[in-house]
Write an enzyme that holds these catalytic residues in place. Structure first.
Site, PDB file in Angstrom:
ATOM      1  N   VAL A   8       0.866  -1.172   0.000  1.00  0.00           N
ATOM      2  CA  VAL A   8       0.000   0.000   0.000  1.00  0.00           C
ATOM      3  C   VAL A   8       0.904   1.223   0.000  1.00  0.00           C
ATOM      4  CG1 VAL A   8      -2.005  -1.064   1.066  1.00  0.00           C
ATOM      5  CG2 VAL A   8      -0.197  -0.164   2.510  1.00  0.00           C
ATOM      6  N   SER A   9       0.386   2.337  -0.482  1.00  0.00           N
ATOM      7  CA  SER A   9       1.239   3.496  -0.731  1.00  0.00           C
ATOM      8  C   SER A   9       1.426   4.411   0.466  1.00  0.00           C
ATOM      9  CB  SER A   9       0.679   4.316  -1.900  1.00  0.00           C
ATOM     10  OG  SER A   9       0.636   3.537  -3.070  1.00  0.00           O
ATOM     11  N   THR A  10       0.463   4.422   1.405  1.00  0.00           N
ATOM     12  CA  THR A  10       0.532   5.376   2.508  1.00  0.00           C
ATOM     13  C   THR A  10       0.299   4.691   3.840  1.00  0.00           C
ATOM     14  OG1 THR A  10      -1.831   5.895   2.473  1.00  0.00           O
ATOM     15  CG2 THR A  10      -0.406   7.157   0.990  1.00  0.00           C
TER      16      THR A  10
END
Length: 216
Positions: A8-10
């Site tokens: 996931v990016s964040t």
């Protein structure tokens, strides 16, 4: 045998499970109830290819021959060069949402890797020719050994040393993970590596002595 990888990016996505649940669902559907050998997860941008958990997952695949399983190709990387290098390394990977992507992209990835190898080979030949033109000796003559033979043996030694160094680099993150999990003794670390299914370089089970040699 599959090693699963999620990204996931964040931090917010990591805490909320946004995106992660969909990835897990896609992977679970692909596995059809079979358990994965190991699981790794990063909270990192897809632009970064040196993600710590991705590197740990890849090293485990190299060490055990497992296949890397991701929900979608972009969870692994959006960088074509990185994917080509991964394909060239011999690590198998599958995308759960489109399993045929592995087959569809293999020709393109192999072509890119082949082009890179050809360019490297050309540069090496040009560098050797330039060195020879400057009068530099490219090897020595010892007894009946030709310079080509000596050079070949040196390259063979360097290759073996390089493979040993690469394998140690793959193993050390798992040694560190064993310590973090509370396995601080040589016997404990050996048991942890054996549990992951990682063999020694000779294909045997880990013992305290083999761990001691690895750690140095």
């Amino acid at each position: 045998m599959f090693v699963t990888y999620y990204r996931v990016s964040t931090q917010a996505q990591g805490r909320s499970g946004l995106g992660l649940e969909a990835q897990r669902a896609a992977v679970a559907t692909y596995l059809q109830g079979s358990p994965a050998h190991a699981e790794y997860q990063d909270i990192e941008s897809g632009a970064r290819n040196n993600r710590p958990q991705l590197q740990a997952a890849l090293s485990l695949c190299r060490l055990t021959g497992a296949t890397l399983l991701v929900a979608k190709l972009d969870r692994l990387s959006r960088n074509v060069a990185f994917l080509a290098t991964l394909q060239d390394s011999g690590i198998r990977f599958v995308c759960a949402d489109m399993p045929e992507a592995n087959e569809l992209t293999i020709h393109v990835l192999a072509a890119v890797a082949q082009a890179e190898r050809k360019m490297i080979s050309t540069r090496v030949r040009e560098a050797l020719a330039a060195a020879k033109a400057r009068g530099r000796k490219l090897g020595g003559d010892r007894g009946n050994l030709s310079s080509a033979s000596v050079s070949g043996r040196l390259r063979s030694i360097e290759a073996r040393q390089g493979r040993a160094a690469d394998r140690r680099a793959d193993l050390m993150p798992h040694v560190d993970a064993a310590k973090e999990a509370g396995h601080t003794t040589l016997v404990g670390i050996a048991g942890y590596l054996n549990q992951l299914g990682i063999p020694t370089a000779r294909g045997a089970a880990w013992q305290a002595n083999s761990v001691r040699r690895l750690i140095g």
